[in-house]
Design an enzyme around this catalytic site. Structure first.
Site, mmCIF file in Angstrom:
data_model
loop_
_atom_site.group_PDB
_atom_site.id
_atom_site.type_symbol
_atom_site.label_atom_id
_atom_site.label_comp_id
_atom_site.label_asym_id
_atom_site.label_seq_id
_atom_site.Cartn_x
_atom_site.Cartn_y
_atom_site.Cartn_z
ATOM 1 N N ARG A 1 -6.283 3.224 -15.383
ATOM 2 C CA ARG A 1 -6.284 3.926 -14.092
ATOM 3 C C ARG A 1 -7.062 5.248 -14.101
ATOM 4 N NH1 ARG A 1 -2.564 5.864 -11.861
ATOM 5 N NH2 ARG A 1 -3.288 5.493 -9.758
ATOM 6 N N TYR B 1 -9.980 4.735 -11.396
ATOM 7 C CA TYR B 1 -9.898 5.411 -10.110
ATOM 8 C C TYR B 1 -9.398 6.847 -10.195
ATOM 9 C CZ TYR B 1 -7.046 0.988 -9.605
ATOM 10 O OH TYR B 1 -6.389 -0.196 -9.725
ATOM 11 N N TYR C 1 -0.220 -1.531 -12.203
ATOM 12 C CA TYR C 1 -1.640 -1.547 -12.567
ATOM 13 C C TYR C 1 -1.851 -0.909 -13.947
ATOM 14 C CZ TYR C 1 -1.604 -2.711 -7.668
ATOM 15 O OH TYR C 1 -1.303 -3.315 -6.476
ATOM 16 N N GLY D 1 0.761 -1.238 0.000
ATOM 17 C CA GLY D 1 0.000 0.000 0.000
ATOM 18 C C GLY D 1 0.794 1.292 0.000
ATOM 19 N N CYS E 1 -14.423 3.751 -27.798
ATOM 20 C CA CYS E 1 -15.763 4.353 -27.847
ATOM 21 C C CYS E 1 -16.392 4.445 -26.461
ATOM 22 C CB CYS E 1 -16.639 3.559 -28.794
ATOM 23 S SG CYS E 1 -15.942 3.527 -30.435
ATOM 24 N N GLU F 1 4.361 -6.446 1.588
ATOM 25 C CA GLU F 1 3.781 -6.836 0.294
ATOM 26 C C GLU F 1 3.647 -5.629 -0.633
ATOM 27 O OE1 GLU F 1 -0.009 -8.378 1.514
ATOM 28 O OE2 GLU F 1 0.878 -9.883 2.824
ATOM 29 N N PRO F 2 4.741 -4.950 -0.932
ATOM 30 C CA PRO F 2 4.619 -3.769 -1.790
ATOM 31 C C PRO F 2 4.409 -4.173 -3.255
ATOM 32 C CG PRO F 2 6.921 -4.215 -1.379
ATOM 33 C CD PRO F 2 6.147 -5.243 -0.590
ATOM 34 N N GLY F 3 3.539 -3.475 -3.936
ATOM 35 C CA GLY F 3 3.356 -3.676 -5.372
ATOM 36 C C GLY F 3 3.726 -2.392 -6.096
ATOM 37 N N ARG F 4 2.832 -1.415 -6.006
ATOM 38 C CA ARG F 4 3.016 -0.138 -6.678
ATOM 39 C C ARG F 4 4.371 0.509 -6.371
ATOM 40 N NH1 ARG F 4 -1.497 3.010 -7.870
ATOM 41 N NH2 ARG F 4 -2.552 1.751 -6.310
HETATM 42 C C1 LIG Z 1 -2.943 -5.264 -3.854
HETATM 43 C C2 LIG Z 1 -2.335 -5.833 -2.628
HETATM 44 C C3 LIG Z 1 -1.041 -5.482 -2.263
HETATM 45 C C4 LIG Z 1 -0.214 -4.459 -3.012
HETATM 46 O O1 LIG Z 1 -0.771 -3.192 -2.965
HETATM 47 P P1 LIG Z 1 0.102 -1.931 -3.465
HETATM 48 O O2 LIG Z 1 -0.757 -0.765 -3.201
HETATM 49 O O3 LIG Z 1 0.359 -2.130 -4.912
HETATM 50 O O4 LIG Z 1 1.354 -1.929 -2.671
HETATM 51 C C5 LIG Z 1 -0.495 -6.101 -1.159
HETATM 52 N N1 LIG Z 1 -1.194 -7.015 -0.438
HETATM 53 C C6 LIG Z 1 -2.449 -7.372 -0.767
HETATM 54 C C7 LIG Z 1 -3.156 -8.376 0.054
HETATM 55 C C8 LIG Z 1 -3.063 -6.798 -1.870
HETATM 56 O O5 LIG Z 1 -4.306 -7.143 -2.188
#
Ligand SMILES: *Cc1c(COP(=O)(O)O)cnc(C)c1O
Length: 436
Positions: free
Chosen positions: A333, A337, A393, A239, A364, A294-297
Site C-alpha cells: 500500500r 497508493y 489490501y 468504499g 531492491c 459491498e464493504p471491503g476495507r
Molecule cells: C473493491 C470493490 C469494493 C470494496 O471496496 P472497499 O473500498 O474495500 O470497500 C466493492 N465493490 C466493488 C465493485 C469493488 O471493486
C-alpha cells in the site's frame, strides 16, 4: 473500534500478547482480530437495519483468508467477488453462492460458466460486450443468468487517484447516458434476467455526501428501470474508508492530521458507519428495493496488523534508516497508493525519546518503504513493531518478489491464536517450476 491496545507496555490483539506470538511464529506475519471483524460487520449491519431488506456482500478482495470468509459467512454476510477463484474460496469457506455478486470488467467465459452453474445472485455487468457474453454462456448451459448493470454516476469522491472509480474517465461501469439502452438490450436477450442495478464510486472515501449524491443521481434511472424491467435490488457498492492515522489511539470521534491534495495539513474525521447510514438511508429507502452493500476495507482494514522485526539501522548524511524484515512485497500500500500505516512497537520502549527515521524493507526498490521522515521511538535491531491497519489490501496483494516466501496469517479469537495460513517455504517458491 478495534481490539489492539497496550496492556502494561505490551501490545495485545484481544487477549493475545503480540510479542509472545511473534516469538512463536516468527516475523514478518499478519495477525487478524476476529472480534474486530465481527464488530465492524455487526455495527454496519445495525446502522443499516432501518432499511429492512438488505444484504452486506463483503468485498473479499480486501482479505480472502478462508478463516475470515468463514467468520463472515457465519455472521450472515454475502460476498462481492471479482473472479472465479474468489467464488471457489467462498464455497470452500462455507459461504453461499446465492449470496454472491460477481463484479469486474474482465470476466472470462470460463468464470461466467462456473458462477452461473453455482447459482450466484447476480453478475454485475461492466460493458455491453460482457452482456452478450453472459447471454451466450447461459444459452450454452441452458440456464438463465441474473444480471445487474454497473452504472457510473460520474461522482467525484475525494480519494487517491488509483482507487477512484466513479468518474467517467475510469474504466468501470457504463455511463448514465448509455444505461437505459443497455437495459433495453439486456431485456431482449433470452438467457438473461434483469435483477438489479449496481454502482461503486471508489475506495477509502471518508465523507458520506458523495455516496448520497451517487444514489441521488441514479434515482430517476432506477425508478424508471424498476417500472419497466422489475428490478429487485440496488447496490451502492463499497468504499467506506477507515482512519489510518492515529490508528491505535483513535476512537470514533477522533481526528487525524492528513494533507489535502494541495499538500495543506487538514483535519479529517473518521466516517463512522452510523454517519454513513444517516446520509444514505433516506435516499436508498425511496427506491423501494432490496439494498446491497459491498464493504471491503471497512470490515477488515483495522482488524489486521503486520508484525515485523528491526534488522539493522543505517545513517546517511541526510537520513536515518530503520531496516525491517517485511517488505513492499508483503504490504504494497505505501508504494502503490502512498498508503499510510502507523508503526507501533510491540513493547513500549522505556524512553520517550523520538527520532526522525525512514522505515524501509529489504527489497531492491527505492519504493520499498513503510514510513518516510517519521518521528518514531528509538528502535534497535531485534525490536519488533506492528504496521497497524493492515487487514485490508495487505496479504492479498503480496507477492514473492525477490523470492521472498508468502507470510503466515494468524487469526486471534479471545486468548486463542490460530495459524490460518502457513508461512511459505523455499520449496514452495519453486513448486510448479521446472528446468527445460
Ligand atoms: C473493491 C470493490 C469494493 C470494496 O471496496 P472497499 O473500498 O474495500 O470497500 C466493492 N465493490 C466493488 C465493485 C469493488 O471493486
Amino acid at each position: 473500534m478495534h481490539s489492539f491496545r497496550y496492556v502494561d507496555g505490551s501490545l495485545k490483539c484481544e487477549g493475545v500478547d503480540l510479542n509472545t506470538l511473534a516469538s512463536e511464529v516468527g516475523t514478518p506475519a499478519y495477525v487478524y482480530s476476529s472480534e474486530t471483524i465481527r464488530s465492524n460487520y455487526r455495527r454496519l449491519d445495525l446502522a443499516l437495519s432501518p432499511l429492512g431488506d438488505r444484504m452486506i456482500c463483503y468485498a473479499m478482495k480486501a482479505n480472502g483468508n478462508l478463516s475470515v470468509l468463514n467468520l463472515l459467512a457465519k455472521e450472515g454476510a454475502g460476498f462481492d467477488i471479482v473472479s472465479g477463484g474468489e467464488l471457489f474460496k467462498v464455497l470452500k469457506a462455507g459461504g453461499r453462492a446465492d449470496r454472491c455478486t460477481f463484479a469486474g470488467v474482465g470476466k472470462t467465459a470460463g468464470e461466467i460458466d462456473y458462477a452461473l452453474r453455482q447459482g450466484i445472485y447476480s453478475f454485475n455487468v461492466e460493458s455491453e460486450e460482457e452482456l452478450e457474453m453472459i447471454n451466450a454462456v447461459a444459452a450454452k448451459a441452458g440456464l438463465i443468468a441474473p444480471i445487474a448493470v454497473r452504472v457510473n454516476p460520474d461522482v467525484d469522491a475525494p480519494t487517491h487517484k488509483y482507487i477512484s472509480t466513479g468518474k467517467s474517465k475510469n474504466k468501470f461501469g457504463i455511463g448514465l447516458d448509455r444505461a437505459a439502452a443497455v437495459y433495453e438490450r439486456a431485456a431482449s436477450l433470452p438467457h438473461l434476467k434483469i435483477r438489479g442495478l449496481q454502482t461503486h464510486i471508489g475506495s477509502q472515501i471518508l465523507k458520506a455526501p458523495p455516496f448520497a449524491e451517487a444514489v441521488g443521481k441514479l434515482t430517476p434511472l432506477v425508478l424508471e428501470l424498476k417500472a419497466k424491467h422489475g428490478l429487485e435490488f440496488f447496490s451502492i457498492g463499497g468504499g467506506v474508508g477507515i482512519v489510518y492515522h492515529g490508528a491505535l489511539s483513535s476512537g470514533d470521534s477522533a481526528w487525524w492530521k492528513g494533507s489535502d491534495e494541495n499538500g495543506v495539513e487538514t483535519k479529517v474525521e473518521r466516517l463512522a458507519p452510523e454517519a454513513y447510514a444517516a446520509e444514505v438511508i433516506e435516499p436508498l429507502r425511496a427506491l423501494g428495493l432490496r439494498i446491497l452493500f459491498e464493504p471491503g476495507r471497512f470490515i477488515v482494514g483495522n482488524a489486521g496488523v503486520l508484525l515485523t522485526s528491526v534488522l539493522y539501522r543505517k545513517s546517511t548524511p541526510t537520513k536515518n534508516f530503520v531496516i525491517v524484515d517485511a517488505g513492499m512485497n508483503d504490504l504494497i500500500r505505501p508504494a502503490l497508493y502512498e498508503g499510510y500505516h502507523e508503526i507501533e512497537p510491540l513493547l513500549q520502549p522505556p524512553s520517550e525519546q523520538l527520532e526522525k527515521v525512514d522505515v524501509v524493507g529489504p527489497v531492491c526498490e527505492s519504493g520499498d518503504f513503510f514510513a518516510q521522515d517519521r518521528e518514531m521511538p528509538v528502535l534497535a535491531p531485534g525490536d519488533r513493531v506492528a504496521l497497524m491497519s493492515s487487514g485490508a489490501y495487505g496479504f492479498v496483494m503480496s507477492s514473492t518478489y525477490n523470492a521472498r516466501p508468502l507470510l503466515p496469517e494468524i487469526l486471534v479469537e479471545g486468548e486463542t491464536s490460530t495459524l490460518v495460513r502457513e508461512r511459505q517455504s523455499w520449496e514452495d517458491l519453486i513448486r510448479g517450476e521446472r528446468l527445460p
